[in-house]
Design an enzyme around this catalytic site. Sequence first.
Site, PDB file in Angstrom:
ATOM      1  N   GLY A 105      10.499 -52.501   8.306  1.00 15.42           N
ATOM      2  CA  GLY A 105      11.784 -53.254   8.316  1.00 15.42           C
ATOM      3  C   GLY A 105      12.621 -52.910   7.100  1.00 15.42           C
ATOM      4  N   GLU A 121      10.108 -22.311   4.336  1.00 13.35           N
ATOM      5  CA  GLU A 121       9.023 -21.277   4.796  1.00 13.35           C
ATOM      6  C   GLU A 121       9.022 -21.128   6.165  1.00 13.35           C
ATOM      7  OE1 GLU A 121       5.215 -21.037   2.486  1.00 13.35           O
ATOM      8  OE2 GLU A 121       6.465 -21.989   0.844  1.00 13.35           O
ATOM      9  N   GLY A 122      10.207 -21.093   6.679  1.00 17.64           N
ATOM     10  CA  GLY A 122      10.407 -20.837   8.140  1.00 17.64           C
ATOM     11  C   GLY A 122      10.736 -22.075   8.701  1.00 17.64           C
TER      12      GLY A 122
HETATM   13  C1  LIG Z   1      14.305 -27.628  -0.706  1.00 21.46           C
HETATM   14  C2  LIG Z   1      14.181 -26.013  -0.423  1.00 21.46           C
HETATM   15  C3  LIG Z   1      13.604 -25.215  -1.049  1.00 21.46           C
HETATM   16  C4  LIG Z   1      13.372 -23.714  -0.592  1.00 21.46           C
HETATM   17  N1  LIG Z   1      12.845 -22.995  -1.508  1.00 21.46           N
HETATM   18  C5  LIG Z   1      12.975 -21.763  -1.107  1.00 21.46           C
HETATM   19  C6  LIG Z   1      12.364 -20.749  -2.094  1.00 21.46           C
HETATM   20  O1  LIG Z   1      11.547 -21.121  -2.891  1.00 21.46           O
HETATM   21  N2  LIG Z   1      12.533 -19.339  -1.858  1.00 21.46           N
HETATM   22  C7  LIG Z   1      13.184 -18.875  -0.740  1.00 21.46           C
HETATM   23  O2  LIG Z   1      13.094 -17.781  -0.478  1.00 21.46           O
HETATM   24  N3  LIG Z   1      13.873 -19.817  -0.050  1.00 21.46           N
HETATM   25  C8  LIG Z   1      13.570 -21.046  -0.146  1.00 21.46           C
HETATM   26  N4  LIG Z   1      14.417 -22.157   0.861  1.00 21.46           N
HETATM   27  C9  LIG Z   1      15.188 -21.483   1.880  1.00 21.46           C
HETATM   28  C10 LIG Z   1      14.524 -21.735   3.011  1.00 21.46           C
HETATM   29  O3  LIG Z   1      13.295 -20.942   3.460  1.00 21.46           O
HETATM   30  C11 LIG Z   1      15.366 -21.547   4.170  1.00 21.46           C
HETATM   31  O4  LIG Z   1      16.560 -22.617   4.209  1.00 21.46           O
HETATM   32  C12 LIG Z   1      15.191 -21.379   5.648  1.00 21.46           C
HETATM   33  O5  LIG Z   1      14.442 -20.034   5.766  1.00 21.46           O
HETATM   34  C13 LIG Z   1      16.244 -21.479   6.710  1.00 21.46           C
HETATM   35  O6  LIG Z   1      17.345 -20.637   6.353  1.00 21.46           O
HETATM   36  P1  LIG Z   1      18.767 -21.409   6.300  1.00 21.46           P
HETATM   37  O7  LIG Z   1      18.733 -22.382   5.513  1.00 21.46           O
HETATM   38  O8  LIG Z   1      19.620 -19.955   6.164  1.00 21.46           O
HETATM   39  O9  LIG Z   1      19.220 -21.539   7.861  1.00 21.46           O
HETATM   40  P2  LIG Z   1      19.530 -20.736   8.927  1.00 21.46           P
HETATM   41  O10 LIG Z   1      18.814 -19.364   9.021  1.00 21.46           O
HETATM   42  O11 LIG Z   1      20.955 -20.297   8.910  1.00 21.46           O
HETATM   43  O12 LIG Z   1      19.274 -21.386  10.254  1.00 21.46           O
HETATM   44  C14 LIG Z   1      20.082 -22.717  10.728  1.00 21.46           C
HETATM   45  C15 LIG Z   1      19.481 -23.204  11.966  1.00 21.46           C
HETATM   46  O13 LIG Z   1      19.418 -22.072  12.939  1.00 21.46           O
HETATM   47  C16 LIG Z   1      18.358 -22.061  13.525  1.00 21.46           C
HETATM   48  N5  LIG Z   1      17.935 -20.615  13.685  1.00 21.46           N
HETATM   49  C17 LIG Z   1      17.869 -19.581  12.976  1.00 21.46           C
HETATM   50  N6  LIG Z   1      18.023 -18.179  13.468  1.00 21.46           N
HETATM   51  C18 LIG Z   1      17.381 -18.658  14.598  1.00 21.46           C
HETATM   52  C19 LIG Z   1      16.434 -17.968  15.997  1.00 21.46           C
HETATM   53  N7  LIG Z   1      16.312 -16.587  15.787  1.00 21.46           N
HETATM   54  N8  LIG Z   1      16.368 -18.623  17.079  1.00 21.46           N
HETATM   55  C20 LIG Z   1      16.535 -19.912  16.794  1.00 21.46           C
HETATM   56  N9  LIG Z   1      16.972 -20.776  15.894  1.00 21.46           N
HETATM   57  C21 LIG Z   1      17.398 -20.114  15.101  1.00 21.46           C
HETATM   58  C22 LIG Z   1      17.367 -22.313  12.400  1.00 21.46           C
HETATM   59  O14 LIG Z   1      16.080 -22.853  12.990  1.00 21.46           O
HETATM   60  C23 LIG Z   1      17.927 -23.660  11.797  1.00 21.46           C
HETATM   61  O15 LIG Z   1      17.831 -24.713  12.510  1.00 21.46           O
HETATM   62  C24 LIG Z   1      14.158 -23.237   0.373  1.00 21.46           C
HETATM   63  C25 LIG Z   1      15.064 -24.351   1.212  1.00 21.46           C
HETATM   64  C26 LIG Z   1      15.006 -25.809   0.917  1.00 21.46           C
HETATM   65  C27 LIG Z   1      15.873 -26.555   1.705  1.00 21.46           C
END
Ligand SMILES: Cc1cc2nc3c(=O)[nH]c(=O)nc-3n(C[C@H](O)[C@H](O)[C@H](O)COP(=O)(O)OP(=O)(O)OC[C@H]3O[C@@H](n4cnc5c(N)ncnc54)[C@H](O)[C@@H]3O)c2cc1C
Length: 368
Positions: free
Chosen positions: A328, A352-353
């Site tokens: 709540g 990490e994806g």
């Molecule tokens: C707190 C935090 C810590 C992080 N730490 C690290 C780190 O230490 N090192 C590092 O390298 N990165 C790091 N990241 C980055 C993280 O790995 C990325 O944010 C993540 O891989 C997604 O990439 P993007 O944010 O550019 O989203 P985008 O790739 O732009 O994706 C946006 C949306 O589109 C969807 N999408 C994209 N491509 C496809 C596809 N082909 N098919 C279907 N859907 C798709 C995604 O699922 C998502 O919903 C971190 C992120 C956060 C938030």
Amino acid sequence: MDLSLDPTQTRLRDLARAYADRVLAPRAAATERDERIDPAVLREMASLGLMGVNLPAGLGGAEAGAVSYALAMREVARGCASTAVTMAVTNMVGEVIRHFGSEAQVARHVPRLAGGDYRAGAFALSEPEAGSDPGSMRTTATREDGGWVIRGAKQWITSGDMAGVFVVWARTGGAGTAGISCFLVEGGAPGLRVGRHEDKMGLRGSSTVSLQFDDVRVGDDARLGVEGGGFRIAMMALDGGRIGIGAQATGIAAAALALAAARGPRTAANDGLLADTKAEVDAAWLLVLRAAWLKESGRPFSSEAATAKLFASEAAWRATHRAVEALGALGDSRELAAERHLRDARVTMIYEGTSEVQRIVIARSLLK
Ligand SMILES: Cc1cc2nc3c(=O)[nH]c(=O)nc-3n(C[C@H](O)[C@H](O)[C@H](O)COP(=O)(O)OP(=O)(O)OC[C@H]3O[C@@H](n4cnc5c(N)ncnc54)[C@H](O)[C@@H]3O)c2cc1C
């Protein structure tokens, strides 16, 4: 079939559990408020073996295997999810260098990561225009004077403001993933600048920064693995990393469940929420353990790690939502940790994806 833990696994789980209960959980709210993990905590965790759980004792690690790593990660995340992600990336960086590094690279960096001489390791893959698709990376590494010059920008880099060593991906060849190589850059390298600190919804105790590489010069001996082999290194590292994030998500979910059980009113509706959550947390945990066991046994585990990460992160999101619901108004209040668990859980579905990327990995393995 035997699901019992061996003495090493039991020891790692118990020491991580005790440390989480005694040190991490009591200060988790302050860690979030201060947006900083006490460096003494990171050093202490290294001394307990938690910064190199799956690394050889000869390199300063606990030599306890991938299952112990998952067990320890779950416990640490139950106490403080921000500390858990710092631990996760440091362990991942240590494992990557151990696996792909030259003798000299391993000797220089792995004991410092595992032993706490480096406050953390950082994994610099993502860029403003390259998250889910590393193939669109723009950072370059150019051969100059017998070494390499790295130019470009990285974003969302965990511990990027305090890492002793960075694993950095950069384009050395043509377009796409085949042109990507991997380098080790030391903290404080000239030209490596820390930019914006992200103002995040969750994991606010963990630092996440952008990085600028302005002509960062490294020797030829700083390349990790073969030229053009960077994408493979990233994918292998992320396969292992996803086990850790699955374990982290399970730990956050377990903390939320315990809180809802302890403080929520006993109603039939709440009992139902708790029972559904318990079933999902158990299922998530078994998936994480399966992936960890496969990795430890030297078997393929990429699809299983993606399955564990997908299910555990989404289960953690549902679990933390249900905990807030079961509590709540108290669930909404900073008086309890439920709202923090909810915010901390969300990012496990992103880094990490993303969940979509895990679905792609799983579907590919199904269809091949
Ligand atoms: C707190 C935090 C810590 C992080 N730490 C690290 C780190 O230490 N090192 C590092 O390298 N990165 C790091 N990241 C980055 C993280 O790995 C990325 O944010 C993540 O891989 C997604 O990439 P993007 O944010 O550019 O989203 P985008 O790739 O732009 O994706 C946006 C949306 O589109 C969807 N999408 C994209 N491509 C496809 C596809 N082909 N098919 C279907 N859907 C798709 C995604 O699922 C998502 O919903 C971190 C992120 C956060 C938030």
